[in-house]
Design an enzyme around this catalytic site. Sequence first.
Site, mmCIF file in Angstrom:
data_model
loop_
_atom_site.group_PDB
_atom_site.id
_atom_site.type_symbol
_atom_site.label_atom_id
_atom_site.label_comp_id
_atom_site.label_asym_id
_atom_site.label_seq_id
_atom_site.Cartn_x
_atom_site.Cartn_y
_atom_site.Cartn_z
ATOM 1 N N GLU A 103 0.856 -1.268 -0.158
ATOM 2 C CA GLU A 103 0.050 0.053 0.065
ATOM 3 C C GLU A 103 0.912 1.257 0.055
ATOM 4 O O GLU A 103 1.886 1.383 0.451
ATOM 5 C CB GLU A 103 -0.898 -0.003 1.285
ATOM 6 C CG GLU A 103 -2.215 -0.549 0.879
ATOM 7 C CD GLU A 103 -3.287 0.356 0.153
ATOM 8 O OE1 GLU A 103 -2.747 1.525 -0.481
ATOM 9 O OE2 GLU A 103 -4.301 0.124 0.354
ATOM 10 N N ASP A 104 0.329 2.306 -0.521
ATOM 11 C CA ASP A 104 1.065 3.613 -0.418
ATOM 12 C C ASP A 104 0.718 4.251 0.901
ATOM 13 O O ASP A 104 1.765 4.815 1.462
ATOM 14 C CB ASP A 104 0.496 4.674 -1.528
ATOM 15 C CG ASP A 104 -0.996 4.547 -1.859
ATOM 16 O OD1 ASP A 104 -1.589 3.909 -0.895
ATOM 17 O OD2 ASP A 104 -1.761 5.359 -2.523
ATOM 18 N N ASP A 107 -4.817 5.013 5.808
ATOM 19 C CA ASP A 107 -5.379 6.348 6.585
ATOM 20 C C ASP A 107 -6.655 5.888 7.385
ATOM 21 O O ASP A 107 -6.144 5.549 8.590
ATOM 22 C CB ASP A 107 -5.962 7.317 5.510
ATOM 23 C CG ASP A 107 -6.530 8.649 5.594
ATOM 24 O OD1 ASP A 107 -5.726 9.296 6.338
ATOM 25 O OD2 ASP A 107 -7.985 8.662 5.491
ATOM 26 N N PHE A 156 -2.937 15.888 4.685
ATOM 27 C CA PHE A 156 -3.227 15.533 3.121
ATOM 28 C C PHE A 156 -1.999 15.607 2.575
ATOM 29 O O PHE A 156 -1.120 16.795 2.528
ATOM 30 C CB PHE A 156 -4.211 16.226 2.520
ATOM 31 C CG PHE A 156 -4.523 15.540 0.960
ATOM 32 C CD1 PHE A 156 -5.227 14.455 0.931
ATOM 33 C CD2 PHE A 156 -3.949 16.274 -0.076
ATOM 34 C CE1 PHE A 156 -5.524 13.911 -0.088
ATOM 35 C CE2 PHE A 156 -4.103 15.597 -1.330
ATOM 36 C CZ PHE A 156 -4.645 14.592 -1.406
ATOM 37 N N ARG A 169 0.870 12.403 -9.233
ATOM 38 C CA ARG A 169 1.388 11.142 -8.889
ATOM 39 C C ARG A 169 2.790 11.046 -9.444
ATOM 40 O O ARG A 169 3.553 10.291 -8.900
ATOM 41 C CB ARG A 169 0.526 9.833 -9.621
ATOM 42 C CG ARG A 169 -0.737 9.645 -9.131
ATOM 43 C CD ARG A 169 -1.576 8.427 -9.680
ATOM 44 N NE ARG A 169 -2.795 8.149 -9.627
ATOM 45 C CZ ARG A 169 -3.433 7.960 -8.334
ATOM 46 N NH1 ARG A 169 -3.049 7.676 -7.336
ATOM 47 N NH2 ARG A 169 -4.921 7.671 -8.359
HETATM 48 P P1 IMP Z 1 -8.106 4.412 3.864
HETATM 49 O O1 IMP Z 1 -8.810 3.296 3.277
HETATM 50 O O2 IMP Z 1 -8.731 5.526 4.489
HETATM 51 O O3 IMP Z 1 -7.111 3.739 4.705
HETATM 52 O O4 IMP Z 1 -7.202 5.065 2.598
HETATM 53 C C1 IMP Z 1 -6.911 4.506 1.693
HETATM 54 C C2 IMP Z 1 -6.477 5.041 0.326
HETATM 55 O O5 IMP Z 1 -6.667 6.399 0.268
HETATM 56 C C3 IMP Z 1 -4.888 5.246 0.170
HETATM 57 O O6 IMP Z 1 -4.381 3.942 -0.346
HETATM 58 C C4 IMP Z 1 -4.557 6.303 -0.754
HETATM 59 O O7 IMP Z 1 -4.802 5.910 -1.936
HETATM 60 C C5 IMP Z 1 -5.675 7.217 -0.450
HETATM 61 N N1 IMP Z 1 -5.071 8.363 0.781
HETATM 62 C C6 IMP Z 1 -5.273 8.116 1.909
HETATM 63 N N2 IMP Z 1 -4.428 9.452 2.271
HETATM 64 C C7 IMP Z 1 -4.247 10.144 1.407
HETATM 65 C C8 IMP Z 1 -3.371 11.196 1.341
HETATM 66 O O8 IMP Z 1 -2.977 11.802 2.108
HETATM 67 N N3 IMP Z 1 -3.116 11.590 0.023
HETATM 68 C C9 IMP Z 1 -3.596 11.007 -1.163
HETATM 69 N N4 IMP Z 1 -4.103 10.123 -1.029
HETATM 70 C C10 IMP Z 1 -4.623 9.382 0.200
HETATM 71 MG MG MG Z 2 -3.989 3.285 -2.310
#
Ligand code: IMP
Ligand code: MG
Length: 182
Positions: A103-104, A107, A156, A169
Amino acid sequence: MEEVTYQGLTFEPYIKRDEIAAQVQRLAGEIKRDYADEAPLFLCVLNGSFIFAADLFRACDIHDAEITFVRFKSYQGMASTGQVEQVMGLTEDIAGRHVLIVEDIIDSGVTAHALRNELAKCNPASVKMVSLLFKPAALEVGSGPEYVGFEIPSKFILGYGLDLDGLARNLPDIYVLKQDKE
Ligand code: IMP
Ligand code: MG
């Protein structure tokens, strides 16, 4: 490194490419040590993870490693929708495989939690997760990744694969929203 602007918002330099590269090398060392004899299947979660996954996969240099891709969407603009949409599913048989989710960023954890639940139904030998970035204060469901590059506050960010509605990206460094910076 200069400020960058997307959709009228200003972002400041946050994590430089050489700091990212150093963490990728550290993570690769840990993963190589843990998976060297396991023929792991790296599972890159598109779209955000593709640059990190490419760098990490090469840095790990595990002879029998494979990589495949799934695509999820949960973010719109700068916030999670709370809903995870599976845009592209898993085609491989992962029964008996050691799966490493790449994963990148984690959050809310909603995407990771949904993916782990899906994978568990397919009887893998093991499932672990590596994430370049982790916002521990934002985590709502599940546990964090087993391997983490950087723990960061709930701000963010974009660049190095991370986007704002598809943009940014291709930035080699990571930037943070200016008013979000500490
Ligand atoms: P989650 O399901 O809330 O944990 O978020 C997962 C996805 O949201 C990540 O894999 C990212 O693709 C995107 N994401 C979460 N935080 C950020 C951020 O700060 N910048 C850009 N994309 C984000
Ligand atoms: Mg992602």
